[in-house]
Design a protein around this motif. Structure first.
Motif, short mmCIF file in Angstrom:
data_model
loop_
_atom_site.label_atom_id
_atom_site.label_comp_id
_atom_site.label_asym_id
_atom_site.label_seq_id
_atom_site.Cartn_x
_atom_site.Cartn_y
_atom_site.Cartn_z
N PHE A 17 -22.93 -42.43 29.91
CA PHE A 17 -22.89 -41.30 29.14
C PHE A 17 -23.14 -39.89 29.87
O PHE A 17 -24.19 -39.95 30.20
CB PHE A 17 -23.45 -41.37 27.94
CG PHE A 17 -23.63 -40.34 26.81
CD1 PHE A 17 -22.27 -39.67 26.41
CD2 PHE A 17 -24.59 -40.02 26.11
CE1 PHE A 17 -22.33 -38.66 25.49
CE2 PHE A 17 -24.72 -38.95 25.15
CZ PHE A 17 -23.30 -38.12 24.81
N VAL A 18 -22.10 -38.82 29.77
CA VAL A 18 -22.59 -37.62 30.64
C VAL A 18 -22.45 -36.35 29.65
O VAL A 18 -21.19 -36.00 29.70
CB VAL A 18 -21.87 -37.65 31.76
CG1 VAL A 18 -22.26 -36.33 32.67
CG2 VAL A 18 -22.21 -38.84 32.82
N PRO A 19 -23.26 -35.64 28.92
CA PRO A 19 -23.00 -34.78 28.26
C PRO A 19 -23.03 -33.63 28.96
O PRO A 19 -23.64 -33.18 30.21
CB PRO A 19 -24.01 -34.57 27.11
CG PRO A 19 -24.81 -35.96 27.31
CD PRO A 19 -24.42 -36.54 28.63
N LEU A 20 -21.92 -32.68 29.06
CA LEU A 20 -21.78 -31.44 29.73
C LEU A 20 -21.92 -30.15 28.92
O LEU A 20 -21.03 -29.96 28.23
CB LEU A 20 -20.63 -31.50 30.58
CG LEU A 20 -20.26 -32.61 31.53
CD1 LEU A 20 -18.64 -32.41 31.76
CD2 LEU A 20 -21.34 -32.86 32.49
N ALA B 250 -21.51 -26.52 31.12
CA ALA B 250 -20.75 -25.64 30.53
C ALA B 250 -21.18 -24.16 30.58
O ALA B 250 -20.34 -23.33 30.69
CB ALA B 250 -20.83 -25.87 28.87
N SER B 251 -22.65 -24.11 30.40
CA SER B 251 -23.34 -22.77 30.62
C SER B 251 -22.99 -22.33 32.01
O SER B 251 -22.71 -21.20 32.29
CB SER B 251 -24.67 -22.99 30.37
OG SER B 251 -25.39 -23.79 31.18
N GLY C 41 -20.89 -33.20 24.95
CA GLY C 41 -21.46 -31.94 25.05
C GLY C 41 -20.10 -30.80 24.91
O GLY C 41 -18.92 -31.19 24.73
N GLY C 42 -20.44 -29.66 25.17
CA GLY C 42 -19.23 -28.53 24.77
C GLY C 42 -17.86 -28.98 25.60
O GLY C 42 -17.00 -28.36 25.35
N LEU C 43 -18.31 -29.09 26.92
CA LEU C 43 -17.09 -29.15 27.69
C LEU C 43 -16.12 -30.22 27.47
O LEU C 43 -15.13 -30.18 27.97
CB LEU C 43 -17.70 -29.45 29.22
CG LEU C 43 -16.87 -28.77 30.29
CD1 LEU C 43 -16.97 -27.20 30.25
CD2 LEU C 43 -17.75 -28.81 31.57
N ALA C 44 -16.73 -31.48 26.68
CA ALA C 44 -15.85 -32.35 26.35
C ALA C 44 -14.55 -31.72 25.55
O ALA C 44 -13.69 -32.41 25.29
CB ALA C 44 -16.54 -33.59 25.75
N LEU C 45 -14.82 -30.86 24.96
CA LEU C 45 -13.59 -30.22 23.77
C LEU C 45 -12.52 -29.93 24.63
O LEU C 45 -11.52 -29.68 24.14
CB LEU C 45 -14.48 -28.93 23.12
CG LEU C 45 -15.59 -29.51 22.27
CD1 LEU C 45 -16.33 -28.07 21.71
CD2 LEU C 45 -15.30 -30.39 21.16
N ILE D 73 -12.35 -46.42 32.39
CA ILE D 73 -11.91 -45.35 31.48
C ILE D 73 -12.78 -44.13 31.52
O ILE D 73 -14.09 -44.31 31.31
CB ILE D 73 -11.98 -46.17 30.33
CG1 ILE D 73 -10.77 -47.36 30.26
CG2 ILE D 73 -11.42 -45.19 29.05
CD1 ILE D 73 -11.05 -48.15 29.24
N VAL D 74 -12.22 -42.95 31.47
CA VAL D 74 -12.90 -41.82 31.22
C VAL D 74 -12.42 -41.29 29.84
O VAL D 74 -11.12 -41.03 29.69
CB VAL D 74 -12.85 -40.83 32.34
CG1 VAL D 74 -13.47 -39.66 32.20
CG2 VAL D 74 -13.14 -41.23 33.68
N THR D 75 -13.49 -41.34 28.68
CA THR D 75 -13.07 -40.65 27.50
C THR D 75 -14.12 -39.76 26.95
O THR D 75 -15.10 -40.07 27.33
CB THR D 75 -12.71 -41.94 26.72
OG1 THR D 75 -12.19 -41.56 25.61
CG2 THR D 75 -14.05 -42.59 26.33
N ARG D 76 -13.59 -39.23 25.95
CA ARG D 76 -14.63 -38.22 25.00
C ARG D 76 -15.39 -39.11 24.30
O ARG D 76 -15.06 -40.05 23.66
CB ARG D 76 -13.76 -37.36 24.51
CG ARG D 76 -14.79 -36.32 23.64
CD ARG D 76 -13.72 -35.26 22.99
NE ARG D 76 -14.19 -34.27 21.97
CZ ARG D 76 -13.49 -33.77 21.14
NH1 ARG D 76 -12.33 -33.38 21.38
NH2 ARG D 76 -14.25 -32.98 20.18
N ALA D 77 -16.80 -38.93 24.14
CA ALA D 77 -17.68 -39.45 23.17
C ALA D 77 -17.12 -39.05 21.92
O ALA D 77 -16.71 -38.22 21.60
CB ALA D 77 -19.18 -38.99 23.57
#
Length: 302
Positions: free
Chosen positions: A137-140, A190-191, A251-255, A278-282
């Motif tokens: 899990f990688v929140p950006l 993202a920032s 995180g915001g970049l996943a949007l 697989i690379v997918t959005r949380a």
């Protein structure tokens, strides 16, 4: 009999997300507030205020309940064994005995955890990693960290576990909140991307940048590809070492969706030498940490 209530609070770089659940884990109320700038030890009051607001909402709705446990998750270095918030580059605390301080305020069991590991715990039980034994899990968002799920267990080795955001990927690059230069989160969060976009004289933030990438703007594409390359240089070896099957981006970049996820997967496949990833959005969005904090609170009462 009064309902046993579990409060989960996630203190993020920009927002404080909190949820109140009953003993079965059903969410009754949620609340979001702005995070004060570098609260330091004042994070204790921030968490207390969030829980108080949730309990006020419950009382206003006529719920006969009592607070049974609190889960609080924070970014940075967290020693989950001692309940200490060891260090946060962005929010300004060091060696804060968070669990003990919160226990003295609430007089109920308190669990303290790392925000990203708590988010992965929630994704494993409730979201995109449900039924998946091996995931990253990688929140950006404001910063970058990671959490690793191996054989169905969230890995929590030391307080440094998951701190991929402070791996140097660009020596001499932008200054990071930790004081060093060229950290991954100073290049690919993202920032950081929003800041780099504005330094080009453009208006907006990382979302604006992603839209410009989709529109084929060459300068936007250059920034975007540099960020993805930096992410792959760090994420790739982790996936190879752990045998990760699913990479969850939050995180915001996943949007930005496919604009980010598709090239990130393509480059991971190239680096790893196989396509079984697989690379997918949380799935749980910005509530993942707070939901995970609630799960930790439930564990604290077991």
């Amino acid at each position: 009999m009064a309902t046993r209530l579990m409060a989960g609070v996630d203190v993020g770089g920009t927002r404080v997300k909190s949820v109140l659940a009953d003993d079965d884990g059903s969410v009754l109320f949620s609340h979001t507030a702005s995070t004060p700038e570098r609260p330091g030890a004042g994070v204790v009051d921030v968490i207390v205020d969030a829980v108080t607001t949730l309990l006020d909402l419950a009382r206003a709705d006529g719920i006969d309940g009592r607070l049974a446990a609190v889960g609080a998750v924070v970014p940075g270095l967290v020693d989950e064994a001692t309940g200490s918030a060891a260090w946060s580059a962005n929010l300004g605390w060091r060696d804060l005995p968070l669990r003990d301080l919160l226990r003295s305020r609430f007089d109920v069991p308190v669990a303290v955890g790392h925000d990203v590991r708590a988010g992965l715990l929630a994704e494993f039980h409730l979201g995109a990693a449900k039924g998946v034994p091996d995931a990253l899990f990688v929140p950006l968002g404001t910063g970058i960290a990671s959490a690793l799920l191996a054989s169905g267990r969230v890995v929590a080795g030391t307080e440094w576990t998951g701190e991929i955001g402070h791996v140097t990927v660009q020596p001499g690059g932008p200054v990071c909140g930790c004081g060093r230069r060229g950290c991954l989160e100073a290049v690919a969060s993202a920032s950081a991307l929003g800041r780099a976009w504005r330094e080009l004289g453009r208006d907006g933030d990382a979302e604006t940048l992603s839209l410009a990438v989709a529109d084929g703007d060459p300068e936007a594409i250059r920034l975007w590809e540099d960020a993805i390359d930096a992410l792959v240089r760090v994420i790739g070896p982790v996936c190879a070492a752990a045998g990760t099957r699913v990479v969850l981006i939050g995180g915001g970049l996943a949007l930005s969706g496919a604009v980010l996820l598709e090239p990130l997967r393509d480059r991971l496949v190239s680096v790893l030498g196989h396509d079984r990833i697989i690379v997918t959005r949380a799935a749980l969005g910005d509530r993942a940490g707070a939901l995970g904090a609630t799960l930790l609170a439930m564990e604290a009462t077991a």
